[in-house]
Design a protein around this motif. Structure first.
Motif, short mmCIF file in Angstrom:
data_model
loop_
_atom_site.label_atom_id
_atom_site.label_comp_id
_atom_site.label_asym_id
_atom_site.label_seq_id
_atom_site.Cartn_x
_atom_site.Cartn_y
_atom_site.Cartn_z
N TYR A 1 0.87 -1.18 0.00
CA TYR A 1 0.00 0.00 0.00
C TYR A 1 0.90 1.23 0.00
O TYR A 1 1.87 1.29 0.76
N ASP A 2 0.58 2.18 -0.83
CA ASP A 2 1.27 3.47 -0.79
C ASP A 2 0.17 4.52 -0.89
O ASP A 2 -0.27 4.86 -1.98
N ARG B 1 -5.86 8.60 -1.97
CA ARG B 1 -5.43 8.19 -3.30
C ARG B 1 -4.04 7.59 -3.17
O ARG B 1 -3.33 7.85 -2.19
N LYS C 1 -1.37 4.03 -4.55
CA LYS C 1 -1.16 2.82 -5.34
C LYS C 1 -1.22 1.61 -4.42
O LYS C 1 -0.75 1.67 -3.28
N THR D 1 -0.52 -2.80 -4.68
CA THR D 1 -0.06 -3.91 -5.51
C THR D 1 -0.82 -5.16 -5.10
O THR D 1 -0.86 -5.51 -3.91
N GLU E 1 -0.21 -3.57 -10.39
CA GLU E 1 -0.30 -2.34 -9.58
C GLU E 1 -1.51 -1.54 -10.01
O GLU E 1 -1.75 -1.35 -11.21
N GLU F 1 -3.75 2.10 -9.47
CA GLU F 1 -3.87 3.44 -8.88
C GLU F 1 -5.32 3.59 -8.44
O GLU F 1 -6.23 3.29 -9.22
#
Ligand SMILES: [Zn+2]
Length: 582
Positions: free
Chosen positions: A30-31, A46, A48, A50, A117, A119
């Motif tokens: 999680y980013d 918001r 990204k 994976t 990945e 977004e």
């Protein structure tokens, strides 16, 4: 015809919905950037994520779930918007009792073990919500103290999966009313995510001239203080890598910062006296923890609640606990727990949490004696007793059907993600080990323990056992088999027979045979009561076995009491044996 067509459509939809494997993908990274708007109780996210296909089949469909009070805004792969259908999915894994599920059609099939990945963007409101508790009959007045998650202008605290899906998860429906179903779904989710990475940038949207709230997400949070960046709004960064047993959690309030390294202490105005108990308890707690576990070095954080009755919660080295009450004992124990985490990192939940709870019990002993510690542990026993009784029932059933392969029930400590096991049962296991090998040997084990030598890829899965055996110079394979590598339920001791006798010189002896009716062995203390005193001995009684010893006594024995409470047993009603005069 029209009707048939409609039915066909309906059935077609049902069939495709049923074919979705919701747990095929694991979120391995999680980013996320999360902005809070407390005035509107709003969150916007918001970033990204994976997804890794952990199923055996290629997958074209991925399901992403967030709290039902949040809405999906965007899902993209390689910069291009992907097709998704959003629906409500009933599940008690979220405090609202439902999830906003996006059924995403990926641009290409993802092969097993491959990743993709995405977004993502989503937003919505997180308000206090007790739905999942009140609908099973918990009064709202009580439910709100455990289901306290919310974003609000005065106090914000939100826990992750299992409480509020404020970041995407991928799970099958969980149901509170179906026994352990919710806990099974949450435990399975945590086990799947244990190796995942989570980066969070948390910020406050909009200026508030009258206020400078503190944002918190972990003890290690890197960020500017609200004061310094008032103009740009507060912002902190948190990183959990790997997630392990941590539930990503954030909080925001007008905290008074009373930090004193390694302790970050955040209290609310009006709770100064309660916070002072923590400040005063820090030195003795640190001294105690240092002697056993080494010097605590990594930061720990303890943050206050606005609701004085809110149930405490721990996320890694961040503990949320009310400071409204001025409780010296509780402050000391909470500090000991977090300081053990600071001094002894481990990716094994039963080591990391088990040792921290065990240390709490030891601290109770230092302050109030062994009985106080055993009473404290007794509160933990209740937590796993019911699950262990199911293990017992299953093993008895299997014993009657010899041909049947032993059904796997229960939770081996070494691999479990069930809190009642890796906290409560593990605390007992460490306590029993201490009673068996002594303080010096156990301290030596803890000093030698290295988290990097005890991970899942380790060549030696019996790493902890071998450390202990080396320090104690004793074979404890049987104990680890019964308590750590397998879940064999609990022991059940009773006195099978006693035989008083005298030597020619008139010395009194008692030959005692103890039987263990359970499937887990243990070394158990037993106390012989005699005229003018009592004497306590310890004896190892293996699963379904007996053990005999003889004890010299200065007087006539009147009774035997087995187990002082240091060994968790399934049945404590058969532990006292009266010896009638011959
Ligand atoms: Zn802990």
């Amino acid at each position: 015809m029209k009707l048939l067509g409609w039915l066909g459509l309906l059935f077609g939809l049902t069939a495709s919905a049923a074919a979705i494997n919701r747990e095929a993908f694991t979120v391995t990274r999680y980013d996320l950037e999360v902005r809070l708007e407390p005035e509107q109780q709003r969150l916007g996210a918001r970033g990204k994520i994976t997804l890794r296909n952990d199923s055996a089949q290629p997958q074209k469909i991925a399901t992403l779930q967030i709290s039902s009070s949040l809405n999906w805004r965007a899902i993209r792969v390689d910069g291009k918007a992907v097709q998704y259908v959003s629906q409500t999915y009933i599940s008690d894994i979220d405090h609202t009792g439902a999830l906003s599920e996006a059924i995403v059609t990926l641009p290409a099939e993802i092969k097993p073990k491959d990743s993709v990945e995405l977004e993502i963007g989503y937003e919505g409101v997180i308000a206090l919500d007790t739905t999942r508790l009140t609908r099973i009959g918990v009064p709202d007045e009580i439910a709100k103290h455990s289901s306290w998650d919310q974003i609000s202008p005065s106090f914000t605290a939100v826990r992750g999966a299992g409480y509020v899906a404020w970041y995407p998860i991928t799970t099958e429906s969980a149901d509170f009313s179906e026994g352990n179903s919710l806990f099974e779904v949450v435990d399975r989710w945590k086990a799947r995510e244990a190796g995942s990475e989570f980066d969070l940038a948390l910020s406050l949207l909009g200026e508030r001239a009258d206020a400078s709230p503190t944002l918190l997400c972990s003890a290690e949070a890197q960020g500017s203080s609200a004061e310094a960046e008032k103009n740009r709004g507060a912002r902190v960064k948190c990183r959990w890598n790997p997630l392990g047993t941590v539930t990503p959690t954030f909080a925001m309030a007008e905290y008074v910062d009373q930090s004193n390294a390694p302790l970050k202490l955040f209290s609310l105005p009006g709770h100064e006296a309660g916070a002072a108990k923590y400040s005063h308890a820090l030195e003795p707690a640190t001294k105690f923890v240092s002697e056993w576990f080494g010097q605590p070095s990594a930061p720990i954080a303890i943050a206050d609640f606005a609701d004085p009755h809110a149930a405490p919660f721990e996320s890694g080295t961040l503990l949320m606990a009310s400071m409204a009450a001025e409780d010296t004992k509780l402050a000391g124990i909470n500090l000991v727990h977090e300081l053990v985490h600071s001094a002894l990192p481990s990716s094994r939940p039963w080591v990391y949490e088990g040792l921290a709870h065990f240390a709490e019990a030891m601290y109770r002993q230092e302050q109030g004696g062994r009985q106080a510690a055993l009473d404290f542990l007794g509160l933990h026993r209740a937590a796993f007793l019911d699950s262990e009784k199911e293990v017992l029932a299953a093993s008895q059933k299997n014993a009657g059907e010899k041909e049947v392969v032993q059904k796997s029930v229960g939770q081996p400590l070494a691999t479990t993600f069930d809190e009642t096991y890796y906290r409560s049962k593990a605390a007992y296991v460490w306590w029993m080990l201490r009673d068996m090998i002594g303080d010096d040997a156990l301290k030596q084990v803890i000093r030698k323990y290295r988290a990097e030598d005890d991970n899942n890829n380790n060549k030696d899965p019996r790493y902890v056992e071998h450390l202990i055996e080396a320090a104690a110079k004793r074979d404890l394979g049987w104990f680890f088999d019964d308590w750590v590598y397998q879940d064999r339920g609990l022991p059940d001791f009773h006195v099978q027979s006693v035989h008083p006798w005298k030597t020619e010189k008139g010395v009194q002896f008692l030959t005692v045979t103890l039987e263990n009716l359970g499937s887990a062995g243990a070394e158990v203390p037993f106390t012989i009561l005699f005229e003018g005193g009592e004497i306590t001995k310890r004896i190892e009684v293996r699963a379904k076995g007996t053990a005999t010893t003889r004890v010299e006594l200065p007087g006539m024995a009147s009774g035997i009491r087995v187990n002082d409470g240091s060994v968790p047993e399934s049945d404590l009603t058969n532990n006292v044996f009266k010896i009638s005069a011959p």
